[in-house]
Design a protein around this motif. Structure first.
Motif, PDB file in Angstrom:
ATOM      1  N   PHE A  84       0.824  -1.212   0.000  1.00 34.91           N
ATOM      2  CA  PHE A  84       0.000   0.000   0.000  1.00 34.91           C
ATOM      3  C   PHE A  84       0.857   1.260   0.000  1.00 34.91           C
ATOM      4  CE2 PHE A  84      -2.599   3.217   2.226  1.00 34.91           C
ATOM      5  CZ  PHE A  84      -3.665   3.269   1.327  1.00 34.91           C
ATOM      6  N   ILE A  85       1.937   1.265   0.760  1.00 38.26           N
ATOM      7  CA  ILE A  85       2.805   2.439   0.798  1.00 38.26           C
ATOM      8  C   ILE A  85       3.479   2.648  -0.554  1.00 38.26           C
ATOM      9  CG2 ILE A  85       4.941   3.349   1.796  1.00 38.26           C
ATOM     10  CD1 ILE A  85       4.071   2.133   4.466  1.00 38.26           C
ATOM     11  N   ALA A  86       3.913   1.542  -1.199  1.00 41.38           N
ATOM     12  CA  ALA A  86       4.497   1.661  -2.536  1.00 41.38           C
ATOM     13  C   ALA A  86       3.483   2.238  -3.514  1.00 41.38           C
ATOM     14  CB  ALA A  86       4.974   0.294  -3.018  1.00 41.38           C
ATOM     15  N   PHE A  87       2.241   1.793  -3.399  1.00 38.97           N
ATOM     16  CA  PHE A  87       1.190   2.332  -4.256  1.00 38.97           C
ATOM     17  C   PHE A  87       0.977   3.828  -4.000  1.00 38.97           C
ATOM     18  CE2 PHE A  87      -3.286   3.601  -3.638  1.00 38.97           C
ATOM     19  CZ  PHE A  87      -3.642   3.840  -4.960  1.00 38.97           C
ATOM     20  N   LEU A  88       0.920   4.231  -2.728  1.00 40.56           N
ATOM     21  CA  LEU A  88       0.688   5.646  -2.411  1.00 40.56           C
ATOM     22  C   LEU A  88       1.806   6.525  -2.964  1.00 40.56           C
ATOM     23  CD1 LEU A  88      -0.623   5.639   1.283  1.00 40.56           C
ATOM     24  CD2 LEU A  88      -1.926   6.048  -0.821  1.00 40.56           C
ATOM     25  N   THR A 113      15.774  -8.441  17.844  1.00 45.51           N
ATOM     26  CA  THR A 113      16.402  -8.687  16.541  1.00 45.51           C
ATOM     27  C   THR A 113      15.434  -9.368  15.600  1.00 45.51           C
ATOM     28  OG1 THR A 113      18.579  -8.900  17.580  1.00 45.51           O
ATOM     29  CG2 THR A 113      18.323  -9.836  15.378  1.00 45.51           C
ATOM     30  N   LEU A 114      14.699 -10.353  16.091  1.00 39.74           N
ATOM     31  CA  LEU A 114      13.715 -11.060  15.258  1.00 39.74           C
ATOM     32  C   LEU A 114      12.630 -10.119  14.762  1.00 39.74           C
ATOM     33  CD1 LEU A 114      13.345 -14.328  17.376  1.00 39.74           C
ATOM     34  CD2 LEU A 114      14.353 -14.146  15.095  1.00 39.74           C
ATOM     35  N   ILE A 115      12.178  -9.236  15.631  1.00 37.44           N
ATOM     36  CA  ILE A 115      11.131  -8.279  15.232  1.00 37.44           C
ATOM     37  C   ILE A 115      11.670  -7.333  14.157  1.00 37.44           C
ATOM     38  CG2 ILE A 115       9.742  -6.328  16.024  1.00 37.44           C
ATOM     39  CD1 ILE A 115       9.463  -7.778  18.710  1.00 37.44           C
ATOM     40  N   ALA A 116      12.894  -6.833  14.348  1.00 32.89           N
ATOM     41  CA  ALA A 116      13.474  -5.910  13.367  1.00 32.89           C
ATOM     42  C   ALA A 116      13.668  -6.585  12.016  1.00 32.89           C
ATOM     43  CB  ALA A 116      14.809  -5.374  13.892  1.00 32.89           C
ATOM     44  N   LEU A 117      14.254  -7.783  12.013  1.00 31.55           N
ATOM     45  CA  LEU A 117      14.487  -8.486  10.750  1.00 31.55           C
ATOM     46  C   LEU A 117      13.174  -8.891  10.096  1.00 31.55           C
ATOM     47  CD1 LEU A 117      17.492 -10.800  11.756  1.00 31.55           C
ATOM     48  CD2 LEU A 117      17.570  -8.687  10.425  1.00 31.55           C
ATOM     49  N   GLY A 118      12.239  -9.382  10.893  1.00 30.33           N
ATOM     50  CA  GLY A 118      10.944  -9.772  10.338  1.00 30.33           C
ATOM     51  C   GLY A 118      10.193  -8.596   9.737  1.00 30.33           C
ATOM     52  N   THR A 119      10.262  -7.442  10.394  1.00 34.06           N
ATOM     53  CA  THR A 119       9.572  -6.251   9.886  1.00 34.06           C
ATOM     54  C   THR A 119      10.180  -5.783   8.576  1.00 34.06           C
ATOM     55  OG1 THR A 119       8.986  -5.551  12.136  1.00 34.06           O
ATOM     56  CG2 THR A 119       8.938  -3.867  10.409  1.00 34.06           C
ATOM     57  N   LEU A 120      11.513  -5.704   8.509  1.00 35.58           N
ATOM     58  CA  LEU A 120      12.177  -5.256   7.282  1.00 35.58           C
ATOM     59  C   LEU A 120      11.940  -6.231   6.131  1.00 35.58           C
ATOM     60  CD1 LEU A 120      15.573  -3.889   8.642  1.00 35.58           C
ATOM     61  CD2 LEU A 120      13.707  -2.562   7.653  1.00 35.58           C
ATOM     62  N   ASP A 121      12.000  -7.534   6.409  1.00 35.89           N
ATOM     63  CA  ASP A 121      11.753  -8.524   5.361  1.00 35.89           C
ATOM     64  C   ASP A 121      10.318  -8.439   4.853  1.00 35.89           C
ATOM     65  OD1 ASP A 121      14.238  -9.697   5.014  1.00 35.89           O
ATOM     66  OD2 ASP A 121      13.956 -11.145   6.614  1.00 35.89           O
ATOM     67  N   SER A 122       9.375  -8.336   5.762  1.00 38.60           N
ATOM     68  CA  SER A 122       7.960  -8.271   5.371  1.00 38.60           C
ATOM     69  C   SER A 122       7.673  -7.009   4.564  1.00 38.60           C
ATOM     70  CB  SER A 122       7.064  -8.318   6.612  1.00 38.60           C
ATOM     71  OG  SER A 122       7.209  -9.534   7.302  1.00 38.60           O
ATOM     72  N   PHE A 123       8.194  -5.871   5.036  1.00 40.05           N
ATOM     73  CA  PHE A 123       7.938  -4.608   4.339  1.00 40.05           C
ATOM     74  C   PHE A 123       8.596  -4.597   2.961  1.00 40.05           C
ATOM     75  CE2 PHE A 123       8.987  -0.198   3.279  1.00 40.05           C
ATOM     76  CZ  PHE A 123       7.742   0.398   3.401  1.00 40.05           C
ATOM     77  N   SER A 124       9.841  -5.057   2.894  1.00 47.60           N
ATOM     78  CA  SER A 124      10.542  -5.095   1.610  1.00 47.60           C
ATOM     79  C   SER A 124       9.823  -6.007   0.626  1.00 47.60           C
ATOM     80  CB  SER A 124      11.982  -5.569   1.807  1.00 47.60           C
ATOM     81  OG  SER A 124      12.686  -4.696   2.664  1.00 47.60           O
ATOM     82  N   ALA A 125       9.281  -7.113   1.126  1.00 47.28           N
ATOM     83  CA  ALA A 125       8.530  -8.023   0.257  1.00 47.28           C
ATOM     84  C   ALA A 125       7.339  -7.302  -0.360  1.00 47.28           C
ATOM     85  CB  ALA A 125       8.061  -9.237   1.058  1.00 47.28           C
TER      86      ALA A 125
END
Length: 471
Positions: free
Chosen positions: A251-255, A409-421
């Motif tokens: 959604f952010i990429a679309f905006l 660390t898991l939250i940071a990596l998971g968030t960046l991976d999910s958002f980048s995807a």
């Protein structure tokens, strides 16, 4: 005298009784001596094991999946190691069971071959004896352990011996490889004056499209799900956290693209207002000519995916693509360095190809940007080139403290991976795949160009997905 006679008679009777018992157990002693070795079973408690019975066969053999189970004379179910893989050919019992050692029991199949029988208690003890039942491996460079006491121990930081000079040296290898991938298409087009509509550039672009799509789905979403599902993170109150962040990335990429295009339209409309036709048929224009203004208006009315006169619309899309890749590349650099030495070289080779493919994907899109200066193109390629080495430098700096299973660390990596995807899904599917094939020139390309582009697209997906097995 009578007492001695009575004792003798009792001894004789005991011997006869023992002989009858032995005969009932071994009725064919003389015919098949190798089939009648005593099979010793053991019952275990928490502290010891002891001999409690004997049997010469295992029976009631059956399959669970591809594993055959049988029951021994003590009623214990166990696994048959070396059983036939074809269930229709498998026997329902094995005879001639015997012990090679207190821990190893073997039986004979109908063809005369030996198979090993492991009771359930023995099988679990055997599997745990080699590694304590603990199996550790790496997901995206972050160690993950299962089995044994992994649930308690895996969340703690593990001190390892890291080959720091090797990691520093290979940082520059990644730098060079990323640069070749990103700068290559730009310089090739400039030096050889290649058309972006030519078959060579079409092949490179579609290979890059496949790489980006596979990166989003096979690499990023998979890695993110592993992070969010890590036992050390605990049970998530909202199970769809990872996919929700991916949706937010889309959604952010679309905006960003939507408002970017609206801003370009506003600038073009403002430019159209500066056109002043003159009576003699010529035009006085402070910024653009009547012909150019008509082209801008035509592009806006028909919604063509063309470059605007003031700034290429595709530059917004390529910028969004680079943002998603940059987030991903930082994580790759960190997790590569913090991986243990046992898997570092394998992971490094995979990421080397990974960076080359991603660089080609990004560089081919940067190279085709119109009305963008060469300096801007080089800056965009340079950002990609240095971002993974920067991630590696960060990883080297935190090696002494990094814990891949730490909750934060898991939250940071998971968030960046999910958002980048999410960002790369939008860019790959909408701005690259559908743009080229449904609305671009491939929608009307000849058979040769279409076949080459399709093959390259599939090849990019397959190769990048294959790399996902190790990275």
């Amino acid at each position: 005298m009578k007492f001695n006679t009575i004792v003798s008679l009792a001894s004789i009777l005991s011997a006869i009784e023992a002989a009858s018992v032995v005969y009932s157990i071994y009725p064919q002693q003389t015919a098949q001596p190798t089939q009648n070795v005593v099979f010793v079973t053991r019952t275990r408690d928490a502290s010891s094991s002891s001999v409690t019975g004997q049997t010469t066969a295992i029976t009631s053999c059956h399959y669970h999946g591809k594993t055959q189970f049988c029951v021994n004379g003590q009623g214990e179910e166990g696994v048959v190691v070396g059983a036939p893989t074809k269930t229709q050919d498998a026997p329902t019992e094995y005879t001639g069971c015997h012990a090679h050692s207190p821990q190893e029991t073997f039986c004979i199949d109908p063809s005369g071959e030996e198979v090993q029988f492991q009771a359930e208690g023995e099988a679990s003890e055997s599997s745990g004896s080699s590694s304590g039942g603990k199996n550790c491996h790496f997901h995206a460079g972050v160690e993950h352990c299962v089995g044994g006491d992994a649930e308690e121990a895996s969340c703690e930081r593990v001190d390892r011996d890291y080959n720091i000079p090797l990691r520093i040296g290979l940082l520059f290898v990644i730098l060079v490889t990323s640069g070749i991938g990103a700068f290559g298409p730009i310089f090739v087009r400039k030096l050889f004056n290649l058309s972006t509509d030519g078959i060579i550039f079409v092949i490179i672009k579609q290979f890059g499209t496949g790489v980006i799509i596979s990166t989003a789905f096979v690499h990023l979403i998979t890695h993110a799900s592993l992070m969010w599902g890590n036992e050390c993170l605990g049970e998530l109150e909202y199970e769809s956290t990872g996919t929700a962040i991916t949706m937010a990335g889309i959604f952010i990429a679309f905006l960003i693209e939507y408002f970017g295009h609206r801003a370009l339209q506003w600038r073009n409309n403002k430019a159209l207002g500066t056109v002043k036709p003159v009576e003699d048929g010529s035009a006085e224009d402070d910024s653009i000519t009547n012909k150019e203004a008509a082209q801008v208006q035509n592009n806006q009315v028909h919604g063509h995916h063309e470059h605007s006169l003031l700034m290429p619309k595709d530059k917004v899309s390529v910028t969004m693509m680079e943002v998603g890749i940059v987030f991903h590349s930082i994580i790759i650099g960190i997790t590569l360095v913090v991986a243990g030495d046992s898997s570092f070289i394998t992971l490094f080779i995979v990421i080397l190809f990974h960076q080359m493919f991603e660089g080609l994907a990004l560089g081919s899109r940067i190279a085709e940007l119109e009305k963008t200066s060469m300096l801007n193109k080089l800056i965009m390629a340079f950002i990609f080139t240095i971002i993974t080495p920067i991630g590696m430098a960060i990883g080297i700096g935190v090696l002494s403290k990094f814990n891949g299973n730490d909750k934060s660390t898991l939250i940071a990596l998971g968030t960046l991976d999910s958002f980048s995807a999410g960002v790369l899904i939008w860019t790959g599917l909408i701005e690259m795949w559908s743009h080229d094939w449904l609305f671009g020139k491939l929608a009307h390309a000849n058979a040769v160009k279409t076949a080459a582009a399709m093959f390259s697209l599939i090849l990019g997906m397959l190769l990048m997905s294959l790399l996902g097995k190790w990275a």
